[in-house]
Design a protein around this motif. Structure first.
Motif, mmCIF file in Angstrom:
data_model
loop_
_atom_site.group_PDB
_atom_site.id
_atom_site.type_symbol
_atom_site.label_atom_id
_atom_site.label_comp_id
_atom_site.label_asym_id
_atom_site.label_seq_id
_atom_site.Cartn_x
_atom_site.Cartn_y
_atom_site.Cartn_z
ATOM 1 N N LEU A 88 0.828 -1.212 0.000
ATOM 2 C CA LEU A 88 0.000 0.000 0.000
ATOM 3 C C LEU A 88 0.862 1.263 0.000
ATOM 4 N N ALA A 89 1.967 1.247 0.739
ATOM 5 C CA ALA A 89 2.891 2.392 0.721
ATOM 6 C C ALA A 89 3.475 2.567 -0.675
ATOM 7 N N HIS A 90 3.839 1.461 -1.312
ATOM 8 C CA HIS A 90 4.358 1.530 -2.677
ATOM 9 C C HIS A 90 3.321 2.134 -3.623
ATOM 10 N N LEU A 91 2.072 1.731 -3.497
ATOM 11 C CA LEU A 91 1.043 2.276 -4.383
ATOM 12 C C LEU A 91 0.824 3.769 -4.130
ATOM 13 N N ALA A 92 0.949 4.197 -2.882
ATOM 14 C CA ALA A 92 0.876 5.633 -2.596
ATOM 15 C C ALA A 92 2.063 6.345 -3.252
ATOM 16 N N ASP A 93 3.259 5.779 -3.111
ATOM 17 C CA ASP A 93 4.449 6.349 -3.756
ATOM 18 C C ASP A 93 4.273 6.400 -5.275
ATOM 19 N N HIS A 94 3.791 5.311 -5.835
ATOM 20 C CA HIS A 94 3.576 5.237 -7.284
ATOM 21 C C HIS A 94 2.598 6.317 -7.735
ATOM 22 N N SER A 95 1.582 6.570 -6.922
ATOM 23 C CA SER A 95 0.614 7.627 -7.242
ATOM 24 C C SER A 95 1.283 8.994 -7.275
ATOM 25 N N ILE A 96 2.195 9.222 -6.355
ATOM 26 C CA ILE A 96 2.935 10.493 -6.329
ATOM 27 C C ILE A 96 3.754 10.633 -7.608
ATOM 28 N N VAL A 97 4.474 9.586 -7.961
ATOM 29 C CA VAL A 97 5.342 9.620 -9.141
ATOM 30 C C VAL A 97 4.507 9.800 -10.414
ATOM 31 N N VAL A 98 3.419 9.066 -10.540
ATOM 32 C CA VAL A 98 2.552 9.178 -11.717
ATOM 33 C C VAL A 98 1.960 10.583 -11.799
ATOM 34 N N SER A 99 1.557 11.129 -10.676
ATOM 35 C CA SER A 99 1.015 12.496 -10.658
ATOM 36 C C SER A 99 2.057 13.482 -11.176
ATOM 37 N N PHE A 100 3.297 13.314 -10.747
ATOM 38 C CA PHE A 100 4.379 14.178 -11.209
ATOM 39 C C PHE A 100 4.596 14.008 -12.710
ATOM 40 N N ARG A 101 4.642 12.770 -13.167
ATOM 41 C CA ARG A 101 4.891 12.507 -14.590
ATOM 42 C C ARG A 101 3.825 13.175 -15.466
ATOM 43 N N ILE A 102 2.574 13.042 -15.080
ATOM 44 C CA ILE A 102 1.479 13.643 -15.854
ATOM 45 C C ILE A 102 1.631 15.161 -15.897
ATOM 46 N N ARG A 103 1.921 15.761 -14.758
ATOM 47 C CA ARG A 103 2.066 17.217 -14.717
ATOM 48 C C ARG A 103 3.292 17.689 -15.503
ATOM 49 N N ASP A 104 4.338 16.883 -15.491
ATOM 50 C CA ASP A 104 5.542 17.222 -16.246
ATOM 51 C C ASP A 104 5.239 17.219 -17.746
ATOM 52 N N ILE A 105 4.469 16.253 -18.194
ATOM 53 C CA ILE A 105 4.073 16.207 -19.604
ATOM 54 C C ILE A 105 3.217 17.420 -19.944
ATOM 55 N N LEU A 106 2.247 17.729 -19.096
ATOM 56 C CA LEU A 106 1.366 18.869 -19.363
ATOM 57 C C LEU A 106 2.127 20.195 -19.370
ATOM 58 N N ALA A 107 3.217 20.251 -18.620
ATOM 59 C CA ALA A 107 4.029 21.469 -18.553
ATOM 60 C C ALA A 107 4.972 21.592 -19.751
ATOM 61 N N ASP A 108 4.964 20.589 -20.610
ATOM 62 C CA ASP A 108 5.821 20.582 -21.800
ATOM 63 C C ASP A 108 7.308 20.586 -21.480
ATOM 64 N N THR A 109 7.684 20.055 -20.332
ATOM 65 C CA THR A 109 9.116 19.896 -20.084
ATOM 66 C C THR A 109 9.569 18.730 -20.945
ATOM 67 N N LYS A 110 10.704 18.818 -21.483
ATOM 68 C CA LYS A 110 11.160 17.803 -22.441
ATOM 69 C C LYS A 110 12.189 16.858 -21.837
ATOM 70 N N VAL A 111 12.244 16.809 -20.520
ATOM 71 C CA VAL A 111 13.184 15.900 -19.869
ATOM 72 C C VAL A 111 12.562 14.508 -19.784
ATOM 73 N N GLN A 112 13.404 13.523 -19.620
ATOM 74 C CA GLN A 112 12.928 12.153 -19.464
ATOM 75 C C GLN A 112 12.123 12.056 -18.176
ATOM 76 N N LEU A 113 10.997 11.355 -18.234
ATOM 77 C CA LEU A 113 10.155 11.177 -17.048
ATOM 78 C C LEU A 113 10.922 10.348 -16.016
ATOM 79 N N PRO A 114 10.798 10.708 -14.749
ATOM 80 C CA PRO A 114 11.609 10.040 -13.731
ATOM 81 C C PRO A 114 11.170 8.608 -13.435
ATOM 82 N N ALA A 115 12.150 7.796 -13.126
ATOM 83 C CA ALA A 115 11.920 6.459 -12.587
ATOM 84 C C ALA A 115 12.073 6.575 -11.071
#
Length: 158
Positions: free
Chosen positions: A43-70
């Protein structure tokens, strides 16, 4: 993305609630082996994964051209001593991020759903792909939770 898929996204929280319903703290923290994850750690991992996915989506919407984080999921789980945490806290963060992201999803145009970035594997992924993968990822961990519960039931808990 269709409203059905957003419904599937939001439903992942209820699926997790049902998966852990009735488990004691001891059952939530039980591990088959020291290197294995407990239900609390999943469950902690899924919460962490949600944080990372939320960041990735916002990074795409912001048009940053860096590689999405792992992220190193095992190191995140062990580094935060997740098994000493509270499963309910992880579920609440997971629920909150689902809700907050769903509000964002409702504001996206069809074109924005198609926006993409490059993941850590070098693959091009759209926001739609990320949300679909998130839903599938939760399903994988629901299976893991069931296996942990079966393992815990097979051994007497102290």
């Amino acid at each position: 993305m269709s409203s059905v898929q957003i419904g599937d996204y939001l439903n992942t929280h209820q699926q997790l609630i049902q998966a852990v319903e009735g488990l004691t703290e001891e059952q939530l923290r039980w591990k088959a082996a020291p290197a294995s994850w407990s239900v609390t750690e999943v469950l902690a991992h899924l919460a962490d994964h949600s944080i990372v996915v939320s960041f990735r989506i916002r990074d795409i919407l912001a048009d940053t051209k860096v590689q999405l984080p792992a992220f190193n999921q095992d190191a995140w789980v062990s580094g935060q001593h997740a098994n000493q945490g509270n499963a309910a806290d992880s579920l609440e963060l997971f629920r909150s991020l689902l809700h907050y992201n769903s509000l964002l999803f409702g504001r996206l145009s069809d074109e924005q759903w198609k926006k993409s970035g490059i993941n850590f594997k070098g693959e091009t992924v759209s926001i739609t792909d990320i949300v679909r993968s998130f839903i599938a990822h939760v399903q994988t961990h629901l299976g893991q939770i069931e296996r942990i519960k079966q393992g815990a039931a097979a051994v007497p808990l102290s």
